[in-house]
Every structure is written in structure tokens, then in C-alpha cells.
Design a protein around this motif. Structure first.
Motif, short mmCIF file in Angstrom:
data_model
loop_
_atom_site.label_atom_id
_atom_site.label_comp_id
_atom_site.label_asym_id
_atom_site.label_seq_id
_atom_site.Cartn_x
_atom_site.Cartn_y
_atom_site.Cartn_z
N UNK A 1 -92.97 -8.84 11.42
CA UNK A 1 -93.96 -9.08 12.48
C UNK A 1 -93.34 -9.93 13.59
N UNK A 2 -92.64 -10.99 13.19
CA UNK A 2 -91.99 -11.86 14.17
C UNK A 2 -90.97 -11.08 14.99
N UNK A 3 -90.15 -10.28 14.30
CA UNK A 3 -89.11 -9.53 14.99
C UNK A 3 -89.71 -8.51 15.96
N UNK A 4 -90.79 -7.87 15.54
CA UNK A 4 -91.45 -6.89 16.43
C UNK A 4 -91.97 -7.57 17.68
N UNK A 5 -92.53 -8.76 17.50
CA UNK A 5 -93.06 -9.49 18.65
C UNK A 5 -91.94 -9.82 19.62
N UNK A 6 -90.82 -10.30 19.09
CA UNK A 6 -89.69 -10.65 19.95
C UNK A 6 -89.13 -9.41 20.64
N UNK A 7 -88.99 -8.34 19.88
CA UNK A 7 -88.46 -7.10 20.46
C UNK A 7 -89.34 -6.61 21.62
N UNK A 8 -90.64 -6.79 21.45
CA UNK A 8 -91.57 -6.25 22.45
C UNK A 8 -91.72 -7.15 23.66
N UNK A 9 -91.58 -8.48 23.47
CA UNK A 9 -91.96 -9.36 24.57
C UNK A 9 -90.93 -10.34 25.07
N UNK A 10 -89.69 -10.24 24.62
CA UNK A 10 -88.71 -11.27 25.01
C UNK A 10 -88.37 -11.20 26.50
N UNK A 11 -88.22 -12.36 27.10
CA UNK A 11 -87.80 -12.42 28.50
C UNK A 11 -86.31 -12.17 28.66
N UNK A 12 -85.58 -12.26 27.56
CA UNK A 12 -84.12 -12.14 27.66
C UNK A 12 -83.62 -10.74 27.31
N UNK A 13 -84.55 -9.78 27.20
CA UNK A 13 -84.16 -8.44 26.77
C UNK A 13 -83.07 -7.85 27.66
#
Ligand code: SF4
Length: 177
Positions: free
Chosen positions: A13-25
Motif C-alpha cells: 500500500x505504501x509503495x503504491x501510494x509513493x508510485x502514484x503520487x511522488x513529486x520526484x518521479x
């Protein structure tokens, strides 16, 4: 979902959130890491830039939790930024939450272990299945079935490889190990 199940799925869940919303993508990953021979002044400027990028990142909390679970940061080195925190700050956070994080990391590993078992079983079952077992569709369908089976095998192998690579990276063996 039970609390145990929730614990075991937390990392995903944490990883999905980061994958979807990170500013550093789309940022340069090097921004977050000090080069081996980089002087302190140059690194400080980039470190400030990296922390600024993290400020206001909508998934910062999830990113920090993953960083802590991944064991990022060292108490004796100023070498990285993640989740808006320096490596030393992350190391201090790990020390402060050592007991909780140990349980969380165990749950993460259990989950990965089960995923690996399931994927490996599916890979072996798929590899042992004759794609030509149903000939009703003729030669063309047989070729298509073989191609489809190959695609499934490649996808399963890729998933297994990704989990193992992630585990090695977290253990400090490096992505290519
Ligand atoms: S908090 Fe920083 S490192 Fe983490 S996802 Fe956001 S921008 Fe990237």
C-alpha cells in the motif's frame, strides 16, 4: 481484513501510494545522493534542493515509512535525502522506532516470502504444462497458445526477479547483485 492481514499488505500500500503520487518521479535520482567525491558545499546545495522537493510532497509520510523499513541512512554519514530527511535523520528515526520497525520489516518479509512461494509454484506449474495439450484449434491456435504461455512464463519470471532484486537492494547487495 484482519489487523494481521493489514500489516502484511502495508508495504504494498505504501509503495503504491509513493508510485502514484511522488513529486520526484521525474527528478534526477542523483539529486538525492551525494557522490563519492562530492565536496560538502556542493552536496549541501543539492541536499537543500532535494529537501525542498520533498516539502509538500503528498506521499511524504508513506515515503518516510518505506525509507525507515528499507534501512536507509547511516548515523555516521551525510550522504542522502529521502522523504525530506537526511540520512542521519533517517537513522535516528530508525533507532527511535526500532521495535515497531522490526515487526513491520518482518511482516514485509513474510509477505514477500509468500509471494515468492506462490509465484514460483505458478512458474513451475506453467512450465510443466504442455501448451499443445488442446489441439482442437489446429496448428495456428497451437502456436498462439505457445506464445501466450511464453508470455506468462516471462511475466512470472519478471515478478520473481523484481522481488528478489528489491530484497537484495534492501540488504545492501545493490540492484545488480
Ligand atoms: S517525499 Fe521526497 S523522496 Fe519521497 S516520494 Fe516525495 S519527493 Fe520523492
Amino acid at each position: 481484513m484482519t489487523s494481521t492481514q493489514a500489516r502484511h499488505t502495508r508495504r504494498a500500500v505504501l509503495q503504491s501510494a509513493v508510485d502514484a503520487g511522488s513529486r520526484c518521479a521525474t527528478a534526477d535520482p542523483d539529486l538525492f545522493f551525494r557522490a563519492d567525491d562530492e565536496g560538502l558545499a556542493a552536496w549541501r546545495a543539492r541536499r537543500t534542493e532535494a529537501i525542498s522537493l520533498c516539502t509538500g510532497c503528498p506521499v511524504r509520510a508513506a515515503c518516510e515509512e518505506l525509507a525507515l523499513r528499507d534501512g536507509d541512512g547511516r548515523p555516521d554519514a551525510d550522504e542522502m535525502v529521502r522523504a525530506g530527511l537526511t540520512g542521519r535523520e533517517l537513522a535516528a528515526g530508525r533507532a527511535a522506532h526500532a521495535e515497531r520497525l522490526a515487526a513491520a520489516v518482518d511482516a514485509d518479509r513474510d509477505t514477500e516470502g509468500r509471494q515468492l512461494d506462490t509465484l514460483t509454484t505458478r512458474l513451475h506449474t506453467e512450465a510443466g504444462t504442455n501448451p499443445d495439450s488442446n489441439r482442437n484449434g489446429g496448428v495456428r491456435s497451437m502456436a498462439a497458445r505457445t506464445a501466450a504461455q511464453n508470455d506468462r512464463l516471462i511475466a512470472l519470471a519478471a515478478q520473481i526477479r523484481q522481488i528478489r532484486t528489491d530484497r537484495r537492494a534492501r540488504a545492501g547487495w545493490g540492484v545488480a547483485a
